[in-house]
Design a protein around this motif. Structure first.
Motif, PDB file in Angstrom:
ATOM      1  N   ALA A  26      -5.948  14.595  23.485  1.00 26.49           N
ATOM      2  CA  ALA A  26      -6.219  13.205  23.109  1.00 26.49           C
ATOM      3  C   ALA A  26      -6.345  13.066  21.599  1.00 26.49           C
ATOM      4  N   GLU A  27      -5.989  11.897  21.103  1.00 29.66           N
ATOM      5  CA  GLU A  27      -6.180  11.535  19.694  1.00 29.66           C
ATOM      6  C   GLU A  27      -6.901  10.197  19.656  1.00 29.66           C
ATOM      7  N   GLY A  28      -7.957  10.112  18.860  1.00 31.48           N
ATOM      8  CA  GLY A  28      -8.705   8.874  18.774  1.00 31.48           C
ATOM      9  C   GLY A  28     -10.177   9.149  18.490  1.00 31.48           C
TER      10      GLY A  28
ATOM     11  N   LEU B 272      -5.085  18.142  11.725  1.00 30.61           N
ATOM     12  CA  LEU B 272      -6.301  18.947  11.800  1.00 30.61           C
ATOM     13  C   LEU B 272      -7.386  18.294  12.648  1.00 30.61           C
ATOM     14  N   ALA B 273      -7.620  16.988  12.456  1.00 29.18           N
ATOM     15  CA  ALA B 273      -8.672  16.318  13.235  1.00 29.18           C
ATOM     16  C   ALA B 273      -8.375  16.340  14.733  1.00 29.18           C
ATOM     17  N   PRO B 274      -7.137  16.043  15.191  1.00 27.30           N
ATOM     18  CA  PRO B 274      -6.857  16.150  16.624  1.00 27.30           C
ATOM     19  C   PRO B 274      -7.016  17.571  17.161  1.00 27.30           C
ATOM     20  N   VAL B 275      -6.595  18.572  16.379  1.00 27.39           N
ATOM     21  CA  VAL B 275      -6.763  19.959  16.838  1.00 27.39           C
ATOM     22  C   VAL B 275      -8.252  20.275  17.009  1.00 27.39           C
TER      23      VAL B 275
ATOM     24  N   GLY C 181      -0.595  12.615   1.499  1.00 27.22           N
ATOM     25  CA  GLY C 181      -0.259  13.795   2.296  1.00 27.22           C
ATOM     26  C   GLY C 181      -1.489  14.461   2.887  1.00 27.22           C
ATOM     27  N   ALA C 182      -2.571  14.522   2.109  1.00 31.27           N
ATOM     28  CA  ALA C 182      -3.812  15.136   2.601  1.00 31.27           C
ATOM     29  C   ALA C 182      -4.402  14.321   3.761  1.00 31.27           C
ATOM     30  N   LEU C 183      -4.389  12.985   3.640  1.00 29.48           N
ATOM     31  CA  LEU C 183      -4.885  12.139   4.726  1.00 29.48           C
ATOM     32  C   LEU C 183      -4.033  12.313   5.981  1.00 29.48           C
ATOM     33  N   LEU C 184      -2.729  12.396   5.792  1.00 25.47           N
ATOM     34  CA  LEU C 184      -1.827  12.597   6.929  1.00 25.47           C
ATOM     35  C   LEU C 184      -2.104  13.933   7.612  1.00 25.47           C
TER      36      LEU C 184
ATOM     37  N   ARG D 139      -3.071   7.229  10.492  1.00 27.51           N
ATOM     38  CA  ARG D 139      -4.154   6.917  11.438  1.00 27.51           C
ATOM     39  C   ARG D 139      -5.531   7.131  10.818  1.00 27.51           C
ATOM     40  N   VAL D 140      -5.692   6.605   9.624  1.00 23.55           N
ATOM     41  CA  VAL D 140      -6.976   6.656   8.932  1.00 23.55           C
ATOM     42  C   VAL D 140      -7.946   5.703   9.629  1.00 23.55           C
ATOM     43  N   PRO D 141      -9.175   6.119   9.917  1.00 21.66           N
ATOM     44  CA  PRO D 141     -10.112   5.263  10.652  1.00 21.66           C
ATOM     45  C   PRO D 141     -10.302   3.879  10.057  1.00 21.66           C
TER      46      PRO D 141
END
Length: 455
Positions: free
Chosen positions: A319-321, A223-226, A214-217, A80-82
Motif C-alpha cells: 500500500a501507498e498512502g 523509500l517511504a512506501p518501502v 528528485g529527493a522528494l520523489l 506524492r508530497v503530503p
C-alpha cells in the motif's frame, strides 16, 4: 443539562477547525518561480536586437527556460508530497500535473522550433539541415533529442482519445519514461543554456531545484512506501460480499494506527498475487481505521476491481498512502450533508460514522440504481440510529426513471441547506448535477468538498 449542552457544543466547535487549503499559496509560489526564471533570461541579455534571427533565438531561450522549470514542477506533482496529496487533494494535484505536462511539452516544442529556426535564419540554411547540425554538433544534444522524443510520446499517450484506448497499466508504465526524459534533457540545459554557461549561481540554483525535486520523489515514491510496507506487513484477512458486484476487503497488519489514516482517506493498493501485483489502484477506506484492521469496499468496474472478489486470505498487500483531502479537516460548519453515488459511498460511510456533531446535524443521501445496489446499507442504518442522523436514498423507479437531485428537492429535505458543509463523492454525472443544485441552493463553493478518483 445546560452546562452539559454548552460543553458538548464547545467540544464540537473545537473539532470543527477547518485546515486551510494551501492551493492558492502554492500556485502563487509557482508563478513567482516562473518570474524568477524569466529574470534569468533578462539578466543575461545585454541587448535585445531587432533582427528576425535574434528574436527567434530569444524566444527559444525563454521557452527553453520556462520548459525546464515546468518539467521540474511536473515531476514535483508526481512525487506524492503530503502537502499536495492530503492538503490540496490528490485529484487537484493530478489535474495540476496534467496541465503542467501540457504546458511543458508545448514550451519544449516551441523552444526547439524557435531555436532551430533562428539558427537557420542566422546561418542561411534550411530548417532540416540546421536541425541535423544542432543535434550532431552541439553538446548533449543527442541525449536531449531522445529525451524530447520521449516527452512527445508521453504527451501522445496521455491525450484523451489515446488514453481511453489503452489500459491503465500500459499508460502508467509508459508514463514512467518521464524520469528518463528528464534525466536526458537536464544536462543539455546546463551545457548549452546561455543563462547557465557563464553564471555559476544560476547553475547552482538549477541543480538545487532539480535536486530537491528528485529527493522528494525518491523519498515519497520509493523509500517511504518501502518503509511503510516493511513495518506494517499488511495482508488480506477476508473478502466479504456486500451487494451484487460489491465486495469489502479486510486487511490486517501491525500497528496500523500509526499510518496516520483518517476517515475519507484512500490508499493506492497493490495485491501481490497473479494478475494484480503489477497494478496499484486507489480505493478509499470504507470504515474508520483500527489498530489491527483496514477495510476497503470496491465495486466491480474493471479487470482490477473485479479480480478482488477472488483474493485469498493471506495475500500480501503493498500500500501507498494515506492520500486525499476529503476528511473531517475540511469541515467548517456544524451541519453536514453527505451525498454518495455508487462506489462513492465508501469514504462517506467512514465519515458518516466519525464526523463530530450533535444529533440531527448529519445527513446522508445515497444515490444508487436500485435498493439491491445500496452497499453497506445495514451499517449505515445502524450508524444513523446510534448518532441520531438522517439517512435517505434515491433509486431508479420500476421503469428505470432516474430521480434527479435538484435544488428544490434538496431545499425540501433540508430547508437550511445553505448552512451546511457538503461532502460529495460519486460518478462525474452525479457530481456535476449535485454541485449545480447545491450552488443554486446557496451553498458556497468553498463548502462543497469533492474528490474525484478517476485518475
Amino acid at each position: 443539562m445546560i452546562q452539559s449542552g454548552r460543553a458538548a457544543r464547545r467540544q464540537t466547535m473545537r473539532a470543527i477547525q477547518p485546515r486551510r487549503n494551501p492551493a492558492a499559496v502554492l500556485l502563487g509560489l509557482a508563478w513567482v518561480g516562473a518570474l524568477a526564471v524569466l529574470w534569468l533570461w533578462w539578466d543575461n541579455t545585454a541587448v535585445v536586437r531587432m533582427d528576425t534571427a535574434q528574436w527567434l533565438i530569444g524566444g527559444g531561450r525563454i521557452t527553453g527556460l520556462l520548459g525546464g522549470y515546468m518539467i521540474a514542477l511536473v515531476v514535483l506533482q508526481m512525487a506524492r508530497v503530503p502537502a499536495l496529496e492530503r492538503r490540496v487533494g490528490s485529484d487537484r494535484a493530478t489535474r495540476w500535473h496534467a496541465m503542467s505536462g501540457r504546458y511543458a511539452i508545448s514550451l519544449i516544442v516551441a523552444h526547439v522550433v524557435l531555436t532551430v529556426w533562428g539558427y537557420a535564419v542566422q546561418a542561411r540554411t534550411g530548417f532540416v539541415e540546421q536541425t541535423v547540425t544542432v543535434v550532431v554538433d552541439f553538446p548533449e544534444m543527442i541525449k536531449a533529442a531522445v529525451g524530447t522524443g520521449l516527452f512527445l510520446l508521453i504527451g501522445f499517450v496521455s491525450a484523451g482519445m489515446v488514453r481511453r484506448r489503452i489500459s491503465y497499466e500500459a499508460w502508467y508504465y509508459l508514463h514512467l519514461l518521464t524520469y528518463v526524459a528528464v534525466y536526458l534533457t537536464f544536462w543539455h540545459q546546463l551545457a548549452t543554456g546561455a543563462e547557465f554557461v557563464a553564471n555559476p549561481t544560476a547553475r547552482t540554483v538549477w541543480y538545487a531545484m532539480y535536486g530537491t525535486v528528485g529527493a522528494l520523489l525518491l523519498w515519497y515514491r520509493v523509500l517511504a512506501p518501502v518503509r511503510l510496507n516493511l513495518w506494517h506487513r499488511m495482508e488480506v484477512e477476508a473478502v466479504v460480499e456486500e451487494a451484487p458486484g460489491v465486495v469489502s476487503v479486510l486487511i490486517t497488519g501491525r500497528r496500523l494506527h500509526r499510518l496516520g489514516a483518517e476517515a475519507g482517506h484512500f490508499f493506492r493498493w497493490r495485491f501481490l498475487t497473479k494478475g494484480l501485483r503489477w497494478s496499484a489502484n486507489p480505493y478509499s477506506l470504507s470504515a474508520p481505521p483500527r489498530p489491527d484492521l483496514l477495510r476497503i469496499t470496491v465495486k466491480a468496474a474493471g479487470n482490477h476491481s473485479t479480480a478482488l472478489s477472488a483474493l485469498e486470505p493471506g495475500t500480501r498487500v503493498w500500500a501507498e498512502g494515506p492520500y486525499g483531502a476529503m476528511t473531517a479537516a475540511r469541515r467548517s460548519r456544524n451541519k453536514v450533508l453527505l451525498i454518495a453515488g455508487g462506489a462513492g459511498i465508501t469514504p462517506l460511510r467512514a465519515l458518516f460514522e466519525t464526523l463530530p456533531g450533535n444529533p440531527g446535524d448529519l445527513t446522508l443521501l445515497y444515490r444508487a440504481g436500485s435498493t439491491e445496489d445500496l452497499a453497506l446499507w445495514s451499517e449505515l442504518r445502524e450508524i444513523a440510529e446510534v448518532r441520531g442522523a438522517k439517512l435517505m436514498y434515491a433509486v431508479n423507479g420500476p421503469d428505470g426513471a432516474r430521480p434527479e437531485i435538484t435544488t428544490e428537492r434538496l431545499q425540501q429535505v433540508l430547508p437550511d441547506i445553505d448552512e451546511h458543509d457538503v461532502y460529495l463523492c460519486g460518478p462525474p454525472g452525479l457530481a456535476e448535477e449535485s454541485y449545480s443544485a447545491l450552488r443554486a441552493a446557496g451553498v458556497p463553493a468553498r463548502r462543497i468538498h469533492h474528490e474525484s478518483f478517476e485518475m
